[in-house]
Design a protein around this motif. Structure first.
Motif, PDB file in Angstrom:
ATOM      1  N   ARG A 183       0.795  -0.992  -0.063  1.00 17.27           N
ATOM      2  CA  ARG A 183       0.005   0.045  -0.113  1.00 17.27           C
ATOM      3  C   ARG A 183       0.879   1.328   0.045  1.00 17.27           C
TER       4      ARG A 183
ATOM      5  N   TRP B  90       1.829  -7.801   8.998  1.00 16.18           N
ATOM      6  CA  TRP B  90       0.523  -7.683   7.997  1.00 16.18           C
ATOM      7  C   TRP B  90      -0.012  -9.202   7.884  1.00 16.18           C
TER       8      TRP B  90
ATOM      9  N   ARG C  83      -3.518 -10.244   9.479  1.00 19.90           N
ATOM     10  CA  ARG C  83      -4.484 -10.570   8.630  1.00 19.90           C
ATOM     11  C   ARG C  83      -5.025 -12.429   9.170  1.00 19.90           C
TER      12      ARG C  83
ATOM     13  N   ASN D 156     -14.140  -0.643   8.783  1.00 18.61           N
ATOM     14  CA  ASN D 156     -14.481  -1.458   7.532  1.00 18.61           C
ATOM     15  C   ASN D 156     -15.651  -1.897   7.561  1.00 18.61           C
TER      16      ASN D 156
ATOM     17  N   THR E 199     -19.589   0.172   4.936  1.00 16.44           N
ATOM     18  CA  THR E 199     -19.470  -0.321   3.695  1.00 16.44           C
ATOM     19  C   THR E 199     -20.878  -1.049   3.746  1.00 16.44           C
TER      20      THR E 199
ATOM     21  N   HIS F  92      -3.396   0.022  -4.603  1.00 19.74           N
ATOM     22  CA  HIS F  92      -2.280  -0.938  -4.485  1.00 19.74           C
ATOM     23  C   HIS F  92      -0.849  -0.395  -4.790  1.00 19.74           C
TER      24      HIS F  92
ATOM     25  N   PRO G 240     -16.339  -6.704  -6.282  1.00 21.69           N
ATOM     26  CA  PRO G 240     -16.722  -5.860  -5.241  1.00 21.69           C
ATOM     27  C   PRO G 240     -15.918  -5.874  -3.965  1.00 21.69           C
ATOM     28  N   PHE G 241     -15.207  -7.074  -3.976  1.00 22.09           N
ATOM     29  CA  PHE G 241     -14.264  -7.100  -2.801  1.00 22.09           C
ATOM     30  C   PHE G 241     -13.002  -7.112  -3.073  1.00 22.09           C
TER      31      PHE G 241
ATOM     32  N   ARG H 289      -4.680  -8.948  -0.991  1.00 23.55           N
ATOM     33  CA  ARG H 289      -5.375  -8.147  -0.066  1.00 23.55           C
ATOM     34  C   ARG H 289      -6.750  -7.936  -0.337  1.00 23.55           C
TER      35      ARG H 289
ATOM     36  N   CYS I 237     -10.866  -8.106   0.414  1.00 20.00           N
ATOM     37  CA  CYS I 237     -11.575  -7.886   1.736  1.00 20.00           C
ATOM     38  C   CYS I 237     -11.247  -9.079   2.503  1.00 20.00           C
TER      39      CYS I 237
HETATM   40  C1  HEM Z   1     -20.329  -4.670   1.556  1.00 19.59           C
HETATM   41  C2  HEM Z   1     -19.241  -4.822   2.389  1.00 19.59           C
HETATM   42  C3  HEM Z   1     -17.769  -4.765   2.207  1.00 19.59           C
HETATM   43  C4  HEM Z   1     -17.326  -4.642   0.747  1.00 19.59           C
HETATM   44  C5  HEM Z   1     -17.876  -4.016  -0.633  1.00 19.59           C
HETATM   45  C6  HEM Z   1     -15.969  -4.552   1.184  1.00 19.59           C
HETATM   46  C7  HEM Z   1     -14.905  -4.283   0.108  1.00 19.59           C
HETATM   47  C8  HEM Z   1     -13.433  -4.278   0.433  1.00 19.59           C
HETATM   48  C9  HEM Z   1     -12.488  -3.996  -0.661  1.00 19.59           C
HETATM   49  C10 HEM Z   1     -12.841  -3.630  -2.027  1.00 19.59           C
HETATM   50  C11 HEM Z   1     -11.349  -3.704  -0.021  1.00 19.59           C
HETATM   51  C12 HEM Z   1      -9.973  -3.629  -0.613  1.00 19.59           C
HETATM   52  C13 HEM Z   1      -9.523  -4.928  -1.549  1.00 19.59           C
HETATM   53  C14 HEM Z   1      -8.146  -4.479  -2.257  1.00 19.59           C
HETATM   54  O1  HEM Z   1      -7.423  -3.706  -1.724  1.00 19.59           O
HETATM   55  O2  HEM Z   1      -7.809  -5.273  -3.341  1.00 19.59           O
HETATM   56  C15 HEM Z   1     -11.589  -4.341   1.381  1.00 19.59           C
HETATM   57  C16 HEM Z   1     -10.539  -4.529   2.358  1.00 19.59           C
HETATM   58  C17 HEM Z   1     -10.569  -5.097   3.742  1.00 19.59           C
HETATM   59  N1  HEM Z   1     -11.871  -5.289   4.347  1.00 19.59           N
HETATM   60 FE1  HEM Z   1     -13.669  -5.014   3.439  1.00 19.59          FE
HETATM   61  N2  HEM Z   1     -15.537  -4.618   2.343  1.00 19.59           N
HETATM   62  C18 HEM Z   1     -16.568  -4.917   3.131  1.00 19.59           C
HETATM   63  C19 HEM Z   1     -17.112  -5.427   4.323  1.00 19.59           C
HETATM   64  C20 HEM Z   1     -16.030  -5.473   5.272  1.00 19.59           C
HETATM   65  C21 HEM Z   1     -16.295  -5.760   6.750  1.00 19.59           C
HETATM   66  C22 HEM Z   1     -17.485  -6.242   7.370  1.00 19.59           C
HETATM   67  C23 HEM Z   1     -15.200  -6.219   7.319  1.00 19.59           C
HETATM   68  C24 HEM Z   1     -14.626  -6.597   8.663  1.00 19.59           C
HETATM   69  C25 HEM Z   1     -15.385  -6.419   9.664  1.00 19.59           C
HETATM   70  C26 HEM Z   1     -14.003  -5.768   6.072  1.00 19.59           C
HETATM   71  C27 HEM Z   1     -12.659  -5.868   6.473  1.00 19.59           C
HETATM   72  C28 HEM Z   1     -11.671  -5.557   5.437  1.00 19.59           C
HETATM   73  C29 HEM Z   1     -10.424  -5.578   5.656  1.00 19.59           C
HETATM   74  C30 HEM Z   1      -9.629  -6.021   7.019  1.00 19.59           C
HETATM   75  C31 HEM Z   1      -9.769  -5.330   4.524  1.00 19.59           C
HETATM   76  C32 HEM Z   1      -8.250  -4.950   4.152  1.00 19.59           C
HETATM   77  C33 HEM Z   1      -7.601  -6.350   3.745  1.00 19.59           C
HETATM   78  C34 HEM Z   1      -5.964  -6.077   3.555  1.00 19.59           C
HETATM   79  O3  HEM Z   1      -5.433  -4.872   3.068  1.00 19.59           O
HETATM   80  O4  HEM Z   1      -5.431  -7.178   3.668  1.00 19.59           O
HETATM   81  N3  HEM Z   1     -14.741  -5.380   4.990  1.00 19.59           N
HETATM   82  N4  HEM Z   1     -12.959  -4.743   1.634  1.00 19.59           N
END
Ligand code: HEM
Length: 544
Positions: free
Chosen positions: A130, A155, A159, A343, A347, A414, A474-475, A480, A482
């Motif tokens: 990042r 990390w 994670r 997060n 979202t 990224h 979407p995720f 990395r 979600c």
């Molecule tokens: C509709 C709900 C959600 C969407 C659409 C979403 C989407 C995303 C996206 C697009 C990323 C970045 C991916 C990337 O960098 O390529 C991300 C990262 C992350 N999300 Fe979610 N998220 C959602 C809900 C949540 C929830 C409920 C949690 C936990 C309670 C969460 C925890 C995280 C964490 C910890 C990361 C960082 C991952 C990393 O950098 O290793 N997310 N999310």
């Protein structure tokens, strides 16, 4: 939208003029002073401009194409705040890999499934870093949390805790009681407000916030506090995600970060302080309670079994090194709490708000989802999480809304740890790489009638959230992606199913539906959705 927008970052212009000062009236040189100081200054400036034109604007060999900017500032003055739509517009001219030079930073925008695949799959490891904006650093305990941590052992440790322990399917199953209690509370609350307009996003935020904080530290907001604290917290999270997504001079000229010309760091610092005080209070209460004697805590756990399972208890056990492998510091614990709250709330609640708005705009989709719920759950029953897997249409509704309004429209940027070739173009080490999933999700060569909300397109389709379909992300995808997909799916599906099953929804008389989006690192509805619920279940006891 024009390429050079009027709206484009007035705050950036203000900051630049604050930096360079406004133009002064200059008197012409006198004939007898051919080398006046003014003449010399202008000549030096001209030379500098020529040099920087050559330096900045000269296309680098193998570099991706992109619009030319101005000397020193690059493309900065022309950037639009709504990055996702603006990037999509630029991609039409420059293609799926484009480059923007902004001050001292290089941004790369990726806008097709095949190039997204190259970045997130073929070169996943190189792009797993990042490039953290200064504003985000203020909020993340100096990069002690997962989203902003550099790729490396720390990390990996954070994670692992998140994915394998806190947010694993087994842990989430064991916490269903907490989610159920909070969602039922929200239904009770909405029942009391039946017939009056409610702010759907605020209500859903509060539900998500209560679910998350009750899972984290068994805390919820109730009674009179519900409205006040919920709104305050929602505004704080919303302000943070908007500020972090906003282009910041301090990022483009790190030497100027100290001046904080747009005041972004200052505002984020205030927000960080607010969150930190909440976490400090929760931690000191918990550590104090634990010190007061294990006996009382054990007794308490026996009385309410959910309490002994909350995440904080589990994290404090890790801190004390019970398994000897993952010692956590208090800072890392606070950073993890921050991760979950930031997060997990906006979202999910923004997703539900967009879904409800799209369904109110296409009432037949709302009726179809309610019919499915009536068949699977029945009108003499309440929704349980066990019903969720039997609701294919509702799953399609959620997927379709995440396609049109992905909460992270350009993912979290990224950053490559080495120079890398993507589609034959050289991507410089250290650049900020945006994957414009918003544009990919609306690409007419991939999706039929891409701007239409049509859940049917996901019925009988094998496209899912796994990150293996590069036309639907979407995720995100790869290392990395979600970390909270399982939790997000449960929270969104369960809350949505419950509010659709319990109430009919309509817009206030004369109210027009506005579906426009506002960019932020988490995208939201520009105009909040206000709708009126009316009960649709026969037995009032089902609202208790
Ligand atoms: C509709 C709900 C959600 C969407 C659409 C979403 C989407 C995303 C996206 C697009 C990323 C970045 C991916 C990337 O960098 O390529 C991300 C990262 C992350 N999300 Fe979610 N998220 C959602 C809900 C949540 C929830 C409920 C949690 C936990 C309670 C969460 C925890 C995280 C964490 C910890 C990361 C960082 C991952 C990393 O950098 O290793 N997310 N999310």
């Amino acid at each position: 939208m024009s390429l050079i927008t009027s709206q484009s970052n007035s705050s950036i212009f203000n900051a630049l003029s604050a930096l360079f000062g406004r133009g002064r009236c200059m008197s012409p040189p006198k004939d007898d002073e051919p080398f006046s100081p003014l003449f010399l200054t202008l000549s030096a400036l001209f030379a500098l401009v020529c040099y920087s034109c050559i330096h900045y604007l000269k296309p680098r060999r193998g570099s991706p194409p992109g619009p030319l900017g101005l000397p020193f500032v690059g493309y900065l003055p022309f950037l639009d705040q709504e990055l996702h739509t603006y990037f999509a517009l630029l991609a039409r001219t420059y293609g799926p890999v484009l480059k923007l030079t902004l001050g001292r930073k290089v941004w790369i925008v990726i806008s097709s499934p095949s190039t997204a695949r190259e970045v997130l799959k073929d070169h996943d490891l190189t792009f797993a870093n990042r490039n953290v904006p200064v504003a985000a650093r203020e909020m993340t305990y100096g990069g002690s949390e997962i989203v902003t941590a550099s790729y490396g052992p720390k990390w990996r440790m954070l994670r692992k805790i998140c994915v394998l322990k806190m947010l694993s399917r087994t842990t989430l199953d064991s916490m269903y009681g907490l989610r159920r209690r909070e969602v039922r509370e929200s239904i009770q609350y909405l029942y009391k407000r039946c017939g009056s307009p409610v702010n759907v996003g605020e209500e859903m935020f509060l539900a998500a916030y209560n679910v998350i904080t009750s899972m984290l530290w068994a805390g919820t907001v109730k009674g009179d506090e519900r409205d006040r604290l919920g709104v305050e917290f929602k505004n704080a999270v919303g302000e943070f995600t908007e500020l972090v997504g906003r282009p910041n001079i301090s990022d483009f000229y790190p030497g100027l970060a100290w001046f904080d010309l747009q005041g972004i760091q200052k505002r984020v610092k205030v927000l960080a302080g607010k969150f930190d005080r909440i976490f400090e209070a929760v931690l000191s209460q918990r550590l104090g309670n634990d010190k007061e004697g294990g006996q009382a805590t054990v007794e308490e756990s026996k009385r309410s079994p959910e309490k002994k399972k909350d995440f904080l208890k589990f994290l404090l056990e890790l801190k004390d090194g019970e398994d000897g492998k993952t010692p956590l510091t208090l800072i890392e614990i606070k950073a993890l709490l921050m991760n979950m709250v930031l997060n997990g709330t906006e979202t999910s609640s923004n997703t539900i708000e967009f879904i409800m708005a799209e369904m109110l705009n296409k009432p037949h989709t709302l009726r179809k989802a309610q019919q499915e719920l009536d068949t699977v759950v029945g009108k003499d029953n309440v929704v349980e999480e066990s019903h969720i897997s039997k609701l294919p249409y509702l799953h399609a509704v959620v997927k379709e809304s995440l396609r049109l309004h992905p909460p992270a429209p350009v993912l979290v940027p990224h950053c490559p740890s080495d120079d890398t070739l993507i589609s034959g173009f050289r991507i410089q080490k250290g650049s900020m790489v945006y994957i414009n999933v918003w544009a990919i999700h609306r690409d007419p060569t991939i999706w039929e009638n891409p701007d239409e909300f049509d859940p049917e397109r996901f019925m009988n389709s094998n496209v899912d959230y796994s990150g293996n379909h590069f036309s639907y992300l979407p995720f995100g995808s790869g290392r990395r992606m979600c970390a909270g997909i399982a939790m997000a799916e449960r929270m969104v599906m369960y809350s949505l199913a419950t509010i659709l099953h319990s109430f009919d929804w309509e817009l206030p008389k004369g109210e027009k539906l506005d579906l426009s989006e506002q960019f932020g690192i988490v995208m939201k509805k520009k105009v909040p959705l206000i709708a009126i619920p009316t009960p649709r279940l026969f037995d009032p006891a089902l609202y208790k």
